[in-house]
Design a protein around this motif. Structure first.
Motif, PDB file in Angstrom:
ATOM      1  N   ARG A   7       0.835  -1.211   0.000  1.00 34.64           N
ATOM      2  CA  ARG A   7       0.000   0.000   0.000  1.00 34.64           C
ATOM      3  C   ARG A   7       0.869   1.260   0.000  1.00 34.64           C
ATOM      4  O   ARG A   7       0.594   2.208  -0.728  1.00 34.64           O
ATOM      5  CB  ARG A   7      -0.935  -0.020   1.199  1.00 34.64           C
ATOM      6  CG  ARG A   7      -1.854   1.171   1.270  1.00 34.64           C
ATOM      7  CD  ARG A   7      -2.800   1.046   2.467  1.00 34.64           C
ATOM      8  NE  ARG A   7      -3.497   2.261   2.720  1.00 34.64           N
ATOM      9  CZ  ARG A   7      -4.662   2.599   2.190  1.00 34.64           C
ATOM     10  NH1 ARG A   7      -5.250   1.772   1.338  1.00 34.64           N
ATOM     11  NH2 ARG A   7      -5.246   3.746   2.481  1.00 34.64           N
ATOM     12  N   ALA A   8       1.933   1.262   0.794  1.00 33.57           N
ATOM     13  CA  ALA A   8       2.835   2.410   0.862  1.00 33.57           C
ATOM     14  C   ALA A   8       3.488   2.655  -0.503  1.00 33.57           C
ATOM     15  O   ALA A   8       3.590   3.807  -0.952  1.00 33.57           O
ATOM     16  CB  ALA A   8       3.895   2.202   1.935  1.00 33.57           C
ATOM     17  N   ARG A   9       3.912   1.608  -1.176  1.00 33.62           N
ATOM     18  CA  ARG A   9       4.519   1.757  -2.506  1.00 33.62           C
ATOM     19  C   ARG A   9       3.509   2.263  -3.519  1.00 33.62           C
ATOM     20  O   ARG A   9       3.821   3.097  -4.370  1.00 33.62           O
ATOM     21  CB  ARG A   9       5.117   0.425  -2.966  1.00 33.62           C
ATOM     22  CG  ARG A   9       6.382   0.065  -2.199  1.00 33.62           C
ATOM     23  CD  ARG A   9       6.960  -1.221  -2.666  1.00 33.62           C
ATOM     24  NE  ARG A   9       7.523  -1.011  -4.014  1.00 33.62           N
ATOM     25  CZ  ARG A   9       8.222  -1.913  -4.652  1.00 33.62           C
ATOM     26  NH1 ARG A   9       8.451  -3.087  -4.096  1.00 33.62           N
ATOM     27  NH2 ARG A   9       8.696  -1.665  -5.848  1.00 33.62           N
ATOM     28  N   TYR A  10       2.278   1.770  -3.424  1.00 31.71           N
ATOM     29  CA  TYR A  10       1.207   2.204  -4.314  1.00 31.71           C
ATOM     30  C   TYR A  10       0.923   3.697  -4.119  1.00 31.71           C
ATOM     31  O   TYR A  10       0.866   4.458  -5.088  1.00 31.71           O
ATOM     32  CB  TYR A  10      -0.046   1.369  -4.037  1.00 31.71           C
ATOM     33  CG  TYR A  10      -1.256   1.786  -4.828  1.00 31.71           C
ATOM     34  CD1 TYR A  10      -1.331   1.554  -6.196  1.00 31.71           C
ATOM     35  CD2 TYR A  10      -2.336   2.396  -4.196  1.00 31.71           C
ATOM     36  CE1 TYR A  10      -2.446   1.931  -6.922  1.00 31.71           C
ATOM     37  CE2 TYR A  10      -3.451   2.778  -4.925  1.00 31.71           C
ATOM     38  CZ  TYR A  10      -3.506   2.541  -6.282  1.00 31.71           C
ATOM     39  OH  TYR A  10      -4.607   2.914  -6.998  1.00 31.71           O
ATOM     40  N   LEU A  11       0.776   4.129  -2.876  1.00 33.98           N
ATOM     41  CA  LEU A  11       0.516   5.534  -2.591  1.00 33.98           C
ATOM     42  C   LEU A  11       1.688   6.414  -3.012  1.00 33.98           C
ATOM     43  O   LEU A  11       1.499   7.522  -3.529  1.00 33.98           O
ATOM     44  CB  LEU A  11       0.193   5.727  -1.109  1.00 33.98           C
ATOM     45  CG  LEU A  11      -1.127   5.102  -0.649  1.00 33.98           C
ATOM     46  CD1 LEU A  11      -1.281   5.231   0.862  1.00 33.98           C
ATOM     47  CD2 LEU A  11      -2.310   5.706  -1.383  1.00 33.98           C
ATOM     48  N   ARG A  12       2.912   5.932  -2.810  1.00 36.27           N
ATOM     49  CA  ARG A  12       4.102   6.683  -3.240  1.00 36.27           C
ATOM     50  C   ARG A  12       4.093   6.865  -4.749  1.00 36.27           C
ATOM     51  O   ARG A  12       4.391   7.933  -5.257  1.00 36.27           O
ATOM     52  CB  ARG A  12       5.364   5.935  -2.783  1.00 36.27           C
ATOM     53  CG  ARG A  12       6.674   6.379  -3.400  1.00 36.27           C
ATOM     54  CD  ARG A  12       7.089   7.807  -3.165  1.00 36.27           C
ATOM     55  NE  ARG A  12       6.976   8.194  -1.792  1.00 36.27           N
ATOM     56  CZ  ARG A  12       6.836   9.472  -1.386  1.00 36.27           C
ATOM     57  NH1 ARG A  12       6.837  10.448  -2.247  1.00 36.27           N
ATOM     58  NH2 ARG A  12       6.712   9.759  -0.131  1.00 36.27           N
ATOM     59  N   SER A  13       3.734   5.819  -5.491  1.00 39.31           N
ATOM     60  CA  SER A  13       3.724   5.920  -6.949  1.00 39.31           C
ATOM     61  C   SER A  13       2.661   6.911  -7.420  1.00 39.31           C
ATOM     62  O   SER A  13       2.877   7.643  -8.387  1.00 39.31           O
ATOM     63  CB  SER A  13       3.531   4.549  -7.603  1.00 39.31           C
ATOM     64  OG  SER A  13       2.249   4.037  -7.329  1.00 39.31           O
ATOM     65  N   ILE A  14       1.517   6.960  -6.753  1.00 39.66           N
ATOM     66  CA  ILE A  14       0.477   7.938  -7.101  1.00 39.66           C
ATOM     67  C   ILE A  14       0.972   9.350  -6.814  1.00 39.66           C
ATOM     68  O   ILE A  14       0.856  10.242  -7.657  1.00 39.66           O
ATOM     69  CB  ILE A  14      -0.830   7.651  -6.333  1.00 39.66           C
ATOM     70  CG1 ILE A  14      -1.461   6.359  -6.827  1.00 39.66           C
ATOM     71  CG2 ILE A  14      -1.801   8.825  -6.464  1.00 39.66           C
ATOM     72  CD1 ILE A  14      -2.636   5.893  -6.004  1.00 39.66           C
ATOM     73  N   LEU A  15       1.538   9.564  -5.637  1.00 44.19           N
ATOM     74  CA  LEU A  15       2.032  10.887  -5.257  1.00 44.19           C
ATOM     75  C   LEU A  15       3.111  11.361  -6.230  1.00 44.19           C
ATOM     76  O   LEU A  15       3.093  12.496  -6.690  1.00 44.19           O
ATOM     77  CB  LEU A  15       2.572  10.845  -3.823  1.00 44.19           C
ATOM     78  CG  LEU A  15       2.969  12.161  -3.187  1.00 44.19           C
ATOM     79  CD1 LEU A  15       1.770  13.100  -3.070  1.00 44.19           C
ATOM     80  CD2 LEU A  15       3.566  11.920  -1.806  1.00 44.19           C
ATOM     81  N   ASP A  16       4.034  10.496  -6.557  1.00 47.63           N
ATOM     82  CA  ASP A  16       5.135  10.874  -7.451  1.00 47.63           C
ATOM     83  C   ASP A  16       4.694  11.023  -8.910  1.00 47.63           C
ATOM     84  O   ASP A  16       5.395  11.657  -9.701  1.00 47.63           O
ATOM     85  CB  ASP A  16       6.284   9.878  -7.345  1.00 47.63           C
ATOM     86  CG  ASP A  16       7.057  10.042  -6.056  1.00 47.63           C
ATOM     87  OD1 ASP A  16       6.993  11.133  -5.444  1.00 47.63           O
ATOM     88  OD2 ASP A  16       7.741   9.081  -5.651  1.00 47.63           O
ATOM     89  N   ALA A  17       3.546  10.479  -9.283  1.00 46.40           N
ATOM     90  CA  ALA A  17       3.041  10.616 -10.649  1.00 46.40           C
ATOM     91  C   ALA A  17       2.451  12.009 -10.905  1.00 46.40           C
ATOM     92  O   ALA A  17       2.311  12.420 -12.053  1.00 46.40           O
ATOM     93  CB  ALA A  17       1.988   9.555 -10.933  1.00 46.40           C
ATOM     94  N   ILE A  18       2.146  12.740  -9.844  1.00 39.71           N
ATOM     95  CA  ILE A  18       1.596  14.088  -9.994  1.00 39.71           C
ATOM     96  C   ILE A  18       2.729  15.002 -10.450  1.00 39.71           C
ATOM     97  O   ILE A  18       3.762  15.082  -9.794  1.00 39.71           O
ATOM     98  CB  ILE A  18       0.987  14.568  -8.664  1.00 39.71           C
ATOM     99  CG1 ILE A  18      -0.146  13.634  -8.233  1.00 39.71           C
ATOM    100  CG2 ILE A  18       0.495  16.014  -8.784  1.00 39.71           C
ATOM    101  CD1 ILE A  18      -0.635  13.867  -6.819  1.00 39.71           C
ATOM    102  N   PRO A  19       2.556  15.704 -11.582  1.00 36.93           N
ATOM    103  CA  PRO A  19       3.656  16.497 -12.132  1.00 36.93           C
ATOM    104  C   PRO A  19       3.927  17.813 -11.399  1.00 36.93           C
ATOM    105  O   PRO A  19       4.955  18.436 -11.629  1.00 36.93           O
ATOM    106  CB  PRO A  19       3.216  16.764 -13.573  1.00 36.93           C
ATOM    107  CG  PRO A  19       1.731  16.690 -13.529  1.00 36.93           C
ATOM    108  CD  PRO A  19       1.395  15.674 -12.464  1.00 36.93           C
ATOM    109  N   ASN A  20       3.029  18.223 -10.535  1.00 35.64           N
ATOM    110  CA  ASN A  20       3.206  19.458  -9.772  1.00 35.64           C
ATOM    111  C   ASN A  20       3.689  19.154  -8.359  1.00 35.64           C
ATOM    112  O   ASN A  20       3.395  18.079  -7.819  1.00 35.64           O
ATOM    113  CB  ASN A  20       1.890  20.234  -9.696  1.00 35.64           C
ATOM    114  CG  ASN A  20       1.389  20.638 -11.055  1.00 35.64           C
ATOM    115  OD1 ASN A  20       2.156  21.094 -11.889  1.00 35.64           O
ATOM    116  ND2 ASN A  20       0.107  20.445 -11.302  1.00 35.64           N
TER     117      ASN A  20
END
Length: 74
Positions: A7-20
């Motif tokens: 879950r932590a890796r999944y949330l990290r990937s979502i957060l880091d996918a945001i370009p701003n």
């Protein structure tokens, strides 16, 4: 890998996918996390940024105007 780690890796990937730049903060505006797009705005290591107030890590012009830091001055 445990469910918590996945879950932590999944949330990290979502957060880091945001370009701003994105900062996750608590009620006192202390930085709990930030994404990769925010990293160029910071002049310090990740460990030095976490748990500090946003005004401190982003070098707020009024961070030292009040003992409680940026956002608390007049």
């Amino acid at each position: 890998m445990t469910n918590h780690q996945a879950r932590a890796r999944y949330l990290r990937s979502i957060l880091d996918a945001i370009p701003n730049p994105v900062f996750v903060v608590d009620r006192d505006v202390r930085v709990l996390d930030f994404n990769e797009a925010a990293r160029p705005l910071l002049s310090e290591d990740r460990r030095q940024v976490l748990r500090r107030r946003g005004g401190q890590v982003l070098h707020c012009l009024h961070a030292h105007d009040h003992p409680e830091g940026c956002g608390h001055g007049a």
